[in-house]
Scaffold this active site. Structure first.
Site, PDB file in Angstrom:
ATOM      1  N   TYR A  11      -2.562  -1.014  10.410  1.00 55.40           N
ATOM      2  CA  TYR A  11      -2.490  -1.199   8.954  1.00 55.40           C
ATOM      3  C   TYR A  11      -1.162  -0.677   8.405  1.00 55.40           C
ATOM      4  O   TYR A  11      -0.473  -1.367   7.640  1.00 55.40           O
ATOM      5  CB  TYR A  11      -3.668  -0.466   8.301  1.00 55.40           C
ATOM      6  CG  TYR A  11      -3.798  -0.692   6.811  1.00 55.40           C
ATOM      7  CD1 TYR A  11      -4.437  -1.822   6.311  1.00 55.40           C
ATOM      8  CD2 TYR A  11      -3.296   0.244   5.896  1.00 55.40           C
ATOM      9  CE1 TYR A  11      -4.566  -2.027   4.938  1.00 55.40           C
ATOM     10  CE2 TYR A  11      -3.420   0.044   4.530  1.00 55.40           C
ATOM     11  CZ  TYR A  11      -4.054  -1.090   4.053  1.00 55.40           C
ATOM     12  OH  TYR A  11      -4.181  -1.284   2.696  1.00 55.40           O
ATOM     13  N   SER A  42       0.858  -1.176   0.000  1.00 55.01           N
ATOM     14  CA  SER A  42       0.000   0.000   0.000  1.00 55.01           C
ATOM     15  C   SER A  42       0.900   1.233   0.000  1.00 55.01           C
ATOM     16  O   SER A  42       2.065   1.158   0.429  1.00 55.01           O
ATOM     17  CB  SER A  42      -0.860   0.011   1.275  1.00 55.01           C
ATOM     18  OG  SER A  42      -1.417   1.296   1.491  1.00 55.01           O
TER      19      SER A  42
END
Ligand code: NAD
Length: 279
Positions: A177, A164
């Site tokens: 995350y 990401s």
């Protein structure tokens, strides 16, 4: 014709991955779904992993089968060692081997630091980081056992880790995350270094903002989308097919010399757009 079929038709060469066997984790939704279909369009046989949502997985299998390749849906929780071991074993038995792993499964459990529970922290690390480690380890065993088959690919195997932009951009309220994706970056680079002498290519894709269920609140109202576009120089929110096309390229011999790289597919989100007029 589905949206994914339209977005990849004529762009992805039909024979690019002919004869290769691919596994996509979390392949029944969003980026994983589009990537599984993209790999199938490119001629690969595809295993669509899912943990929940068997029907969605079966639909993806049906779409892929339409390309004249083989596809199957396998249930497994990527954070559970025994389930991952069994999944790769089953794939090597039923499909003969594995050539491409897209370690895509991931989730969010958001909370401000002081409210984040141990369960939220652990779940995200277990799926996003440990899940990728387990899948990479089991796939690598098969790549090493089989070695290079020159008629199939120049490499003995390809691993694509779905990271990401948050392996680079800190993200308040999402420490679990961001930490998991930061971990994916160093795991990917270490595995790339370790496995390259065996002609196994390990790389990552770092998506920006892609329209999928994981981040619906960031794009599903006009105001939310307007705010989000402030962060994207290219001026549009990404589609899962943007990532699918990148994954197909990275998995193919077109990118045979790409080893240990992170491909940011983010419309320029990591170009610090705030500095275009400020700073
Ligand atoms: P999504 O929610 O549509 O898909 C995630 C998939 O992972 C689902 O199929 C889900 O069932 C599966 N999954 C979750 N836990 C699992 C487990 N334990 N075992 C097996 N599968 C499991 O979201 P998405 O946006 O398609 O996300 C795919 C990947 O892309 C994730 O790793 C995510 O972090 C990453 N990503 C997404 C974006 C984005 O903007 N959508 C941006 C950057 C990175």
């Amino acid at each position: 014709m589905s949206v994914t079929q339209e977005a990849t038709q004529g762009v992805i060469p039909a024979q690019l991955l002919k004869g290769q066997k691919a596994l996509v984790t979390g392949g029944n939704s969003g980026i994983g779904r589009a990537t599984a279909i993209g790999l199938g369009r490119a001629g690969a046989d595809v295993v669509v992993n899912y943990v929940a949502g068997r029907e969605q997985a079966e639909q993806v299998v049906e779409e892929i089968s339409g390309f004249g390749v083989r596809a199957a849906a396998y249930e497994a929780d990527v954070s559970q060692e025994n389930q991952v071991v069994a999944m790769i074993e089953r794939m090597t038995q039923e499909f003969g081997t594995i050539d491409i792993l897209v370690a895509n499964a991931g989730l969010q459990r958001d909370a401000p630091l002081t409210e984040m529970t141990m369960a939220q922290w652990q779940k995200v690390l277990d799926v996003n980081l440990t899940g990728q480690f387990l899948c990479a380890r089991e796939a690598a065993k098969e790549f090493l056992r089989r070695g290079v088959v020159p008629e199939v690919s120049r490499a003995a195997g390809k691993i694509i880790c779905m990271s990401s932009v948050h392996q680079l951009i800190p993200w308040a309220g999402h420490v679990n995350y961001a930490a998991s994706k930061g971990g994916v970056q160093m795991m990917m680079e270490t595995l790339a270094q370790e496995l390259a002498p065996h002609r196994i290519r390990v790389n990552a894709i770092a998506p920006g903002a892609i329209r999928t269920p994981i981040n619906r609140s960031a794009w599903d109202t006009p105001n939310a989308e307007k705010d989000l576009l402030q962060l994207i120089p290219y001026g549009r929110v990404g589609d899962p097919e943007d990532i699918a096309r990148a994954a197909v390229g990275l998995a193919s011999d077109l990118m045979d010399y790409v080893v240990g790289a992170t491909l940011y597919v983010d419309g320029g989100m990591t170009l610090f757009p705030g500095f275009a007029t400020g700073g």
